[in-house]
Design a protein around this motif. Structure first.
Motif, PDB file in Angstrom:
ATOM      1  N   THR A   1     -56.210 -16.860  -5.171  1.00 50.91           N
ATOM      2  CA  THR A   1     -56.514 -15.690  -4.541  1.00 50.91           C
ATOM      3  C   THR A   1     -58.186 -15.601  -3.953  1.00 50.91           C
TER       4      THR A   1
ATOM      5  N   GLU B   1     -58.320 -15.144  -8.890  1.00 56.12           N
ATOM      6  CA  GLU B   1     -58.409 -14.202  -7.889  1.00 56.12           C
ATOM      7  C   GLU B   1     -60.461 -14.143  -7.513  1.00 56.12           C
TER       8      GLU B   1
ATOM      9  N   GLY C   1     -53.791 -16.928  -1.596  1.00 53.82           N
ATOM     10  CA  GLY C   1     -53.625 -16.105  -1.531  1.00 53.82           C
ATOM     11  C   GLY C   1     -54.928 -14.887  -1.401  1.00 53.82           C
TER      12      GLY C   1
ATOM     13  N   ASN D   1     -56.712 -10.982  -1.999  1.00 56.80           N
ATOM     14  CA  ASN D   1     -57.214 -10.549  -2.410  1.00 56.80           C
ATOM     15  C   ASN D   1     -58.213  -9.323  -2.169  1.00 56.80           C
TER      16      ASN D   1
END
Length: 317
Positions: free
Chosen positions: A195, A169, A227, A229
């Motif tokens: 992410t 992430e 994705g 974040n």
């Protein structure tokens, strides 16, 4: 780690979208922990692991389908710089997963009305180890091969730890994501979501279009979802749409609360303006789902109350 199907797609057979947990550090500070340290919340793996377990449990009780472990800033090199041995560092990295699993079992046992929540072992970017804010800029002094070497040992420790998948992430660059895919290719059956941190509605932190990132990762073995974040609420909808144009993988979004972070002073400030974006997770959820999101949660400055509101909203739909 399981050699079976993507654990996120398995979960999505039972729920309309995955509720991811919220900020770990924010809640630890609420419990009185001082995180002003280069190890950030990872320091508490050694000093107050019960507080980490308590926060994980609060998010599971709030309705989260997935907990992200306290290993974001937990690296062997970082722990050794703090005076620990390599062996102690490895044990703390494994402990980060154990704490989340213990919290899940404490909450989920006997709850037949919800699917078994996931534990995602956090892999923070090289910039998190540097602790200089570069996870929001990129521009590292390491090439792709160097990033593979940096991530390898923690990556392998977390794969063996009992987590359902890895949560890679806040990546600021495509190069770092591709380094992770190199490691995934070395470990058939391993699963990770990737992410990015984003600076606007189209580009990740180093300026690469997120659509190009999604296209590059779309068919890489072991990439369970893509994705964003640690990104402003206002950018999320267009980022989801850009990812969906390039791939069919689940899209996960867990933005910040709406405040702005100053990586130099390491302080948070109210947003200068909202740019017309949603004011919170529940306020944004409908449009994010319509754009193609499969998982929604919170990053910095979000709380169990935010996740409970999101889970309650899902239940009431």
């Amino acid at each position: 780690m399981s050699q079976h199907d993507n654990p996120i797609t398995q979960l999505l057979r039972d729920v309309p979208f995955m509720v991811i947990d919220g900020a770990l550090a924010t809640e630890l500070e609420t419990l009185g922990c001082d995180l002003n340290d280069s190890l950030w919340s990872a320091r508490l793996l050694a000093e107050a692991p019960e507080k980490i377990r308590q926060v994980h449990q609060a998010y599971f009780e709030a309705g989260a389908d997935c907990a992200i472990t306290a290993s974001y800033q937990a690296t062997i090199a970082g722990f050794m710089q703090a005076g620990m041995t390599a062996s102690q560092a490895r044990e703390l990295i494994r402990l980060s997963v154990t704490l989340a699993i213990e919290a899940r079992e404490a909450v989920w046992q006997g709850q037949s009305d919800r699917p078994k929540p996931l534990v995602a072992a956090s892999v923070g970017p090289y910039g998190a180890y540097l602790a200089d804010g570069s996870e929001y800029r990129g521009g590292y002094d390491l090439d792709r091969a160097g990033l593979v070497d940096f991530h390898r040992e923690r990556f392998e420790l977390l794969l063996e730890s009992g987590a359902d998948l890895l949560a890679v992430e806040t990546l600021p660059s495509l190069d770092e994501a591709l380094a992770i895919t190199d490691l995934l290719a070395e470990h058939p059956g391993a699963q990770a979501w990737i992410t990015f941190s984003a600076k606007d509605g189209e580009h990740i932190s180093d300026g690469t279009p997120i659509e190009a990132c999604a296209k590059a990762l779309a068919n890489c073995p072991g990439v369970a979802a893509i994705g964003v974040n640690c990104t402003a609420l206002a950018h999320i909808e267009s980022l989801i749409a850009a990812i969906k144009r390039a791939c069919d993988l689940p899209v996960l979004v867990y933005p910040n609360s709406g405040e702005q972070y100053d990586p130099v002073s390491k302080t948070w400030h109210p947003a200068a303006c909202d740019h017309g974006g949603p004011s919170g997770l529940v306020q944004g959820a409908e449009q994010w789902l319509a754009a193609g999101a499969s998982g929604i949660g919170g990053c910095c400055r979000t709380t169990p109350a935010d996740i409970q509101a999101l889970a309650d909203w899902r239940r009431a739909r």
